[in-house]
Design a protein around this motif. Structure first.
Motif, PDB file in Angstrom:
ATOM      1  N   TRP A 119      -5.293   4.041   7.183  1.00 47.37           N
ATOM      2  CA  TRP A 119      -4.133   3.288   7.649  1.00 47.37           C
ATOM      3  C   TRP A 119      -4.109   3.168   9.154  1.00 47.37           C
ATOM      4  CZ3 TRP A 119      -1.184  -0.128   5.433  1.00 47.37           C
ATOM      5  CH2 TRP A 119      -1.139  -0.153   4.052  1.00 47.37           C
ATOM      6  N   ALA A 150      -6.058   0.266   9.884  1.00 39.44           N
ATOM      7  CA  ALA A 150      -5.257  -0.935   9.662  1.00 39.44           C
ATOM      8  C   ALA A 150      -4.321  -1.187  10.850  1.00 39.44           C
ATOM      9  CB  ALA A 150      -4.450  -0.785   8.372  1.00 39.44           C
ATOM     10  N   THR A 183      -2.740   3.032  -0.851  1.00 39.46           N
ATOM     11  CA  THR A 183      -4.044   3.105  -0.198  1.00 39.46           C
ATOM     12  C   THR A 183      -4.887   1.885  -0.540  1.00 39.46           C
ATOM     13  OG1 THR A 183      -3.859   5.470  -0.518  1.00 39.46           O
ATOM     14  CG2 THR A 183      -5.954   4.648   0.224  1.00 39.46           C
ATOM     15  N   VAL A 212      -4.547  -1.332   1.476  1.00 40.97           N
ATOM     16  CA  VAL A 212      -5.222  -1.566   2.754  1.00 40.97           C
ATOM     17  C   VAL A 212      -6.201  -2.717   2.618  1.00 40.97           C
ATOM     18  CG1 VAL A 212      -6.661  -0.552   4.529  1.00 40.97           C
ATOM     19  CG2 VAL A 212      -5.052   0.864   3.334  1.00 40.97           C
ATOM     20  N   PRO A 272       0.867   5.759   4.475  1.00 35.36           N
ATOM     21  CA  PRO A 272       0.824   4.304   4.308  1.00 35.36           C
ATOM     22  C   PRO A 272       2.119   3.637   4.740  1.00 35.36           C
ATOM     23  CG  PRO A 272      -0.022   5.348   2.366  1.00 35.36           C
ATOM     24  CD  PRO A 272       0.521   6.431   3.218  1.00 35.36           C
ATOM     25  N   GLY A 285       1.256   3.013   8.528  1.00 32.01           N
ATOM     26  CA  GLY A 285       0.629   1.739   8.271  1.00 32.01           C
ATOM     27  C   GLY A 285       1.601   0.594   8.136  1.00 32.01           C
TER      28      GLY A 285
END
Lengths: 539, 95, 135, 169, 276, 147, 90
Positions: free
Chosen positions: B76, B79, E152, E155, G64, G68
């Motif tokens: 991540w 990302a 996950t 992504v 995440p 993210g």
């Protein structure tokens, strides 16, 4: 004992799964009528099921459904007592009318599958909030409810006010629910359980260890006070009590009209219901919050009483100056929620229990009256807005003459909320008045009358505009409003019924309150819980 | 002769403060800036190192089960790099 | 005599509480909607960490840390089970936080879309300017 | 479709290996799920990933990859790391940075990426940008020793390129 | 001046945090440290999550958190997923009528980021998907599960959207409709799994509960607990698979909607629709 | 599954050395990130943090896990996870810093200062000579690029 | 010799302070892009905390989402709206 009543346990999950399918169907099916029919059928089924639940609970006392077959503190349970069953049935029935009304209102809109998904999600959230017996599940259901509500408020994405109201509602609402989560952390941290009945036991009996959740951690009185204080923010926010009412006059009017009806009629109930659960079922009059050393509960109730009064006054006063009919109705919601909170805050340790019971009955009765009346008013207003093409009272002048039946229903709704004698609103307000008189608080009792009197001005203004005021322009003859008119007429009949059946209803609701919030009711609530534990525990 | 537990653990305990110092320095650079790429670079390095150190710490906690966390962290943050780079270099994020 | 462990742990707890305060300030007093959303995410995260802190348990010995609530044998004996329950941390707050994280994510995502829509209609994300525009 | 199946073999094998290594166990359950996952992943990313599936079958490429990896990690990386680390800790902090052109002469994307990643992964050189038409990397170099294209290539990327050519082209 | 003020506030906050901590720990309050014993309820979770000695009172998953999330408190998680779903639906309602179509004659390689990043993404997508599938499919054994694995896996589509451009993603099948279908199917799978046992119970005429997983004393039917000798936690495996699909698709929808070019959105919005 | 006796110690020692290298590299990389004057130079420090600071200790931890018996049956899970993470970092790390550097250069978010030469700047400023060989641009460099 | 327990709690305390500074900077910063990145620093610190507090599941969800997704979503948002709080640069 059987596995429990399936209609209690499966209701909310099935509802939300049925909502899930809609967007997928929306890809394949383009005919709008299918979605209207789907929504009506689903809400009708839910209404039938909640009514069945009401009958069962009324006959056999609180019912508990343990999900997954796990005994309650381990698993989640839905626990429905008389209060929950009544509110659940109310919600489902009003929602059915809203779904039927949406057939007319939403027909010219785009994004119908999304709309109905969110509406069914809203209903799932409402039912779940009312039926749940677990404080964390209440948090999740509040979020289901809230996210649907935010989405529906911002549904008219082209209107700047709508989107902005949704953002305002959403940000502060999300902060409030997060604070409720923190409150839950405190509750779990010190009580070691999340089940409402378990908490009710632990908050009352100082040295009990229920089979799956023993012991206390730290000072439970302080933790409970902190938790209640923090969680009250979200509940008063959801029901728009005075300092937290700022979002409502923006958000409710901007939503599509059927949604305004749902928000004003049903969503605000959740806050009041949750406060009743927290302050009567869990941390009730003989709980840790009332012991002489820590009189937290009285402080909280006094605060709620004052906020209720202020809210009633502010709502009633603001109604007078509104130029927009939906905004006027939204402020009326603030005012009525103030009355409801005044009723439910009359549970101080100094007040006789009879008065408390009467006030709670009045509160519940008023909640019902307000739900039906406000749903009616919003939907009727939607018809007039559809005729006139504007929400301004000036523009609406005389529009009622094009739809006399709807106007009649509209008037009945107003009289209901105003509290005119043959209708339900009168009886609930009168009950509230007498409860305060009995509790030795004549000033507050008079304030109830004053609030009603002030709000009359606002209602009169709206009624005058719709029917009596000469119209500035000639409206075209409207067609196709048969369906919405029928809906509002049915609701008007319900209003009249609520008034005519007042003596019966008063005693029935009084029994409801006694069976769910007073000490006897709490006891049966706890007993249902303990019975389930015994039934499901390992040998 | 099996590997002695205490020897490995002691070794990791010694690395812990050094690692924490590095983490703090990275955080200082991330918070200080001065430009956006600097901050992202610091977060980047910080997180890759954190991913590595989480694996080392899993030995310290005697819980090898903790491992999948590292891969998620690394992915991540990559990302995040990509997003910021895209933000800086293009007009629309989707193009 | 000050217990060093208690001091360090309290530093953690109080800095979390400070974070709550800072993010609430951000939600209520910062003008930009985007900043409000950022503060909202921080508020949610901090609440989650607090929940996990509540679920933590003390070390049974200075070099025997608690373990995650995952049983690592598939054919446990009674000893394994009692060792597991005497070492593992509380799993319930973790499950609650899992739920809360996802819910916070959902709300944030929707608020982001709403904010973009606000900008499309108003041309700004500053609540003061929006209030001025409304008049 | 048949084309897709052929192409799917490479990613499927990669996914299978990854799945098994990541799971760290080889119970029947793992093998079954790994196969299912590998097939699905292979089909999903087939068109994205492989352009010429036959190259995968040439084993000597794998051998060169291993040789390259050993040389890269034990010689090039060590040299570069020690160099930059000494620059960091020396109080005078001698740096002489600049962005220079480095040409490359490989064809496939994978080879080019290998070279670029190798350059970036050695501290002291970072690929800032590239021009695929003129086949030039723009490399940020912490200590600019040369400016002409061929000399920079010799200093920075010649070794990588030699191996990359053998592995991928 | 303002800057100095800001840093003064920061320093004051740090100092007060330390001081408060010092005061609490010096006061010897018991709350400062975690308790040595875990709460009773948690003890029961730890005892029953995987316990061959109590076959009628266990979730059959060594991973206590996943067991709580999908078995003990499965209802929460169903609604949590629906919150995410409703948020996506509400967002789609805000963006209704906006479709992204890849222009017909377009050179896709013109869009996106540099060639190096593109190639790296090509290699890593398979690894990412495999690792995330492993996280999801071992959710009942090791930390992880449907949501974790799905997040996950997400992504991969996300970096594809950002690195190769939205048009590439759309033309290679990452579309709003297909993702919505996937998402809905995942959720329906979750719904079906949660009602599976009770439907079986109704057919067989035995007592059963919504969200039931393993057989109980009072409700004697349930899912098998092991598969190929590995604990699969009954319903947990299915929940994890469906949640994996749903979450990955949900994240992708969010990013597809967010990366729609602003111009095309404005074109649709100016098509005009406002309603009283 | 067990590692042959004697080998486990070797694995553990190698792994520990690698972890030690990693931690020291982390610290130096962090110092470098603080000391270096601009973004592009800091990229090199960050590379140290990525390769020796993350890749190497991950492999080291995998070796330790493979050798350390006391970690129980899940230690292969740990070793495998660490290796996959290491490989991913090896592939993704440089791509991330490259993307970041390119974006920083294109958007002028970070200035290349101090510098000896910036060929990229020159090439992007001048309309790039399309079909011409490298020799042409070489000449340009000599004119303007010498420090 | 400091005991491992104290050391681990010390790491927790340091992470708490780092996250506090990052939160403060994120809330006070006028450049929203920087604010997002600061909140990513705070998220990383929290992620480490989750790890030390033995919540790998939460870490797997949280990373995440908070490292993210939140920054990404908000970056998209800033790209579509405006970058500086209270209008463009001073």
């Amino acid at each position: 004992m059987e596995a429990g009543i399936l209609t209690i346990g499966a209701l909310a999950p099935i509802l939300v799964v049925l909502a899930f399918i809609l967007p997928l169907l929306g890809i394949f099916i383009k005919r709008k009528i299918f979605f209207h029919a789907y929504a009506v059928v689903v809400t009708a089924l839910i209404a039938a099921a909640t009514t069945y639940n009401l009958i069962v609970v009324w006959r056999e006392g609180p019912q508990l459904y343990a999900f997954g077959g796990w005994p309650p503190p381990l698993g989640i349970s839905y626990e429905v007592d008389a209060l929950g069953a009544v509110l659940g049935a109310l919600t489902a029935w009003v929602m059915l009318f809203i779904a039927i009304y949406s057939r007319w209102y939403m027909d010219k809109e785009t994004g119908i599958p999304y709309y109905y998904t969110l509406l069914l999600g809203l209903e799932a959230g409402l039912i779940g909030c009312i039926y749940t017996g677990d404080v964390f599940n209440l948090f999740v259901m509040l979020e289901v409810l809230s996210i649907s509500a935010y989405g529906l408020v911002g549904f008219h994405r082209g209107r700047a006010e709508a989107v902005e109201a949704a953002v305002k509602y959403g940000i502060i609402g999300a902060a409030a629910t997060t604070v409720y989560f923190i409150a839950l952390v405190f509750i779990y941290g010190s009580y070691g359980t999340l089940n409402m009945a378990d908490l009710a036991i632990k908050a009352r009996v100082m040295a009990v260890a229920t089979p799956f959740s023993g012991g206390y951690y730290g000072n439970i009185a302080v933790a409970a006070a902190l938790a209640v204080a923090l969680s009250l923010w979200v509940f008063t926010y959801k029901s728009a009590l005075f300092p937290n009412h700022f979002w409502l006059p923006d958000a409710h009017p901007e939503a599509p009209t059927p949604v305004s009806a749902a928000l004003s009629g049903l969503v605000v109930n959740i806050g009041a219901y949750a406060v009743m659960r927290f302050l009567y079922t869990m941390f009730g009059s003989n709980s840790v919050l009332t012991v002489a050393k820590y009189p937290f509960r009285d402080i909280i109730l006094w605060a709620l009483l004052i906020l209720g009064i202020v809210s009633g006054l502010v709502g009633a006063l603001m109604m007078i100056v509104q130029e927009d009919i939906k905004r006027l109705l939204a402020y009326s919601t603030v005012s009525h929620i103030g009355l409801v909170f005044m009723g439910l805050s009359l549970g101080f340790s100094t007040v006789p229990l009879a008065a408390t019971q009467e006030a709670l009955t009045a509160s519940l009765y008023h909640l019902i009256n307000h739900s039906v009346g406000k749903a009616l008013l919003f939907m009727a207003a939607g018809i007039f807005i559809g005729i006139a093409g504007t929400r301004k009272l000036d523009g609406l002048a005389g529009s009622g003459r094009k739809a006399p039946l709807a106007t009649a229903a509209f008037f009945i709704g107003f009289l209901q909320l105003m509290g005119l004698p043959p209708l339900g609103g009168f009886f609930s307000k009168f009950l509230l008045y007498s409860a305060f008189m009995e509790a030795g608080m004549p000033i507050v009792a008079v304030l109830v009358v004053i609030i009603s009197a002030i709000s009359v001005l606002g209602y009169a203004k709206a009624m005058y505009s719709v029917w009596f005021r000469p119209s500035a322009k000639e409206f075209e003859n409207v067609t196709g409003i048969t369906l919405p008119t029928a809906v509002v007429l049915l609701l008007a009949v319900a209003c009249v019924g609520l008034g005519i059946a007042a003596p019966y209803l008063t005693s029935a609701l009084s029994t409801t309150i006694a069976n769910s919030l007073m000490s006897k009711g709490v006891l049966s609530y706890i007993q249902a819980f303990l019975k389930t534990i015994n039934y499901l525990s390992p040998p | 002769m099996t590997v002695s537990e205490s020897e490995v653990i002691t070794f990791i305990i010694i690395t812990l403060p050094i690692y924490m110092a590095a983490f703090t320095l990275y955080a200082v650079r991330a918070l200080k800036g001065p430009t956006i790429p600097d901050t992202v670079l610091a977060i980047d390095a910080m997180t890759y190192d954190l991913a590595a150190f989480l694996v080392v710490l899993a030995i310290f906690f005697r819980s090898p089960i903790l491992i999948p966390t590292a891969i998620v962290l690394a992915l991540w943050v990559y990302a995040l790099d990509i997003y910021v780079a895209k933000y800086l270099e293009s007009k629309e994020m989707g193009e | 005599m000050i217990d060093v462990n208690a001091f360090l742990f309290s530093v953690l707890v109080f800095s979390l509480i400070m974070n709550l305060g800072i993010s609430l300030y951000g939600i209520f007093w910062r003008p930009s909607l985007v900043k409000k959303i950022i503060a909202l995410t921080i508020l949610g995260d901090t609440a989650n960490v607090l929940a996990i802190v509540v679920g933590y348990r003390a070390w049974i010995a200075p070099n025997r840390p608690p373990i995650p609530p995952v049983l690592t044998t598939w054919k446990p004996t009674a000893t394994d089970l009692s060792k597991f329950s005497s070492l593992a941390v509380d799993p319930l707050p973790q499950a609650l936080v899992l739920t809360a994280v996802v819910i916070g994510l959902a709300v944030t995502v929707f608020l982001v879309f709403l904010t973009i829509q606000v900008y499309r209609l108003h041309g700004t994300t500053d609540v003061r300017k929006i209030a001025k525009l409304k008049g | 479709m048949a084309d897709r199946l052929v192409k799917a073999v490479g990613p499927a094998v990669l996914a299978f290996i990854t799945y098994i290594i990541f799971s760290g166990s080889v119970t029947p359950y793992d093998l079954v799920t790994a196969t299912v996952v590998a097939v699905i992943v292979g089909l999903l990313v087939a068109n994205l990933m492989i352009h010429n599936p036959r190259k995968l079958l040439q084993v000597q490429r794998l051998g060169w990859l291993i040789v390259y990896a050993i040389r890269y990690f034990f010689i090039d990386e060590v040299k570069a790391h020690l160099d930059v680390m000494s620059r960091i800790v020396r109080p005078s902090m001698p740096i002489n940075p600049g962005i220079v052109r480095v040409p490359y002469y490989v064809e496939s994307d994978y080879a080019m990426t290998t070279i670029a990643n190798s350059i970036t992964n050695t501290p002291g050189t970072v690929v800032v940008d590239l021009d695929t038409e003129r086949k030039i990397f723009y490399v940020h170099w912490i200590d600019v020793k040369a400016l002409e294209a061929e000399r920079t290539r010799k200093e920075i990327s010649e070794v990588f390129e030699r191996f990359a050519k053998r592995i991928f082209d | 001046m303002r800057r100095a003020y800001k840093y003064a506030v920061l320093v004051a906050m740090i100092v007060s945090t330390l001081a408060l901590a010092l005061a609490v720990s010096a006061g010897g309050l018991g709350y400062a440290l975690p308790f040595p014993a875990v709460r009773n309820l948690a003890y029961w979770y730890l005892r029953t999550t995987y316990n061959p000695f109590m076959p009628k009172f266990t979730a059959s998953a060594p991973e206590a958190v996943t067991a709580i999330v999908w078995d003990y408190r499965g209802l929460d998680t169903l609604f949590e997923t629906s919150v995410f779903f409703l948020a996506i639906i509400a967002s789609m309602a805000l963006m209704r009528g906006i479709e992204v179509k890849a222009p017909k004659s377009i050179n896709l390689s013109k869009y996106g980021m540099s060639a190096i990043v593109k190639t790296v993404t090509k290699i890593t997508v398979a690894i990412i998907l495999a690792a995330s599938a492993s996280i999801a499919l071992h959710g009942q054994l090791t930390p992880g599960g449907g949501f974790q694995g799905g997040a996950t896996a997400a992504v991969a589509p996300l970096v594809i959207i950002v690195i190769f451009s939205l048009y590439f993603a759309v033309s290679s099948g990452i579309k709003k409709k297909s993702m919505l279908t996937l998402r809905t199917l995942g959720l329906l799978g979750i719904g079906v799994t949660s009602f599976a046992v009770i439907v079986a119970g109704l057919i067989l005429g035995k007592a059963a509960y919504v969200f039931q997983n393993q057989p109980k004393e009072a409700a004697p039917i349930g899912f098998p607990s092991h598969i190929l000798g590995v604990p699969m936690g009954g319903t947990l495996l299915f929940f994890n698979i469906f949640e994996f699909l749903a979450v990955a698709a949900g994240f992708t929808i969010v990013f597809l909607l967010l990366s729609v070019p602003e111009e095309s959105v404005r074109k649709v919005l100016e098509g005009g629709e406002g309603h009283d | 599954m067990a590692v042959p006796a004697g080998l486990d110690w070797v694995l553990v020692i190698i792994g520990e050395i690698m972890i030690a290298v990693g931690v020291i590299s982390d610290l130096i990389a962090a110092i470098g990130l603080l000391r270096f004057p601009n973004f592009y130079v800091r990229l090199h420090a960050a590379t140290i943090g990525t390769i020796w600071g993350a890749f190497v200790p991950l492999i080291g931890a995998a070796l330790v896990a493979a050798g350390a018996d006391f970690l129980g049956r899940y230690r292969w899970f740990m070793a495998g996870g660490a290796v996959i993470t290491a490989v991913l970092i090896l592939i993704l790390g440089p791509a991330g810093s490259h993307a970041l550097a390119r974006a920083a250069h294109r958007s002028k978010a970070a200035v290349v200062q101090p510098k000896v030469v910036d060929h990229l700047e020159e090439d992007s400023r001048a309309p790039s000579p399309k079909e011409e060989g490298g020799e042409e641009s070489e000449a340009e460099v000599k004119e303007g690029g010498e420090p | 010799m400091i005991s491992p327990e104290t050391l681990v709690f010390g790491v927790l305390a340091a992470l708490g302070l780092i996250s506090m500074v990052a939160t403060f900077m994120a809330v006070m910063e006028r450049d929203l892009l920087k604010a997002v990145l600061f909140s990513a620093v705070q998220s990383t610190a929290y992620a480490f905390m989750f790890y030390i507090l033995m919540a790998p599941d939460i870490l797997l969800v949280y990373v995440p989402v908070a490292v993210g997704l939140y920054p990404a979503v908000i970056l998209f948002l800033i790209k579509k709206t405006e970058r500086f709080e209270g209008g463009e640069e001073e």
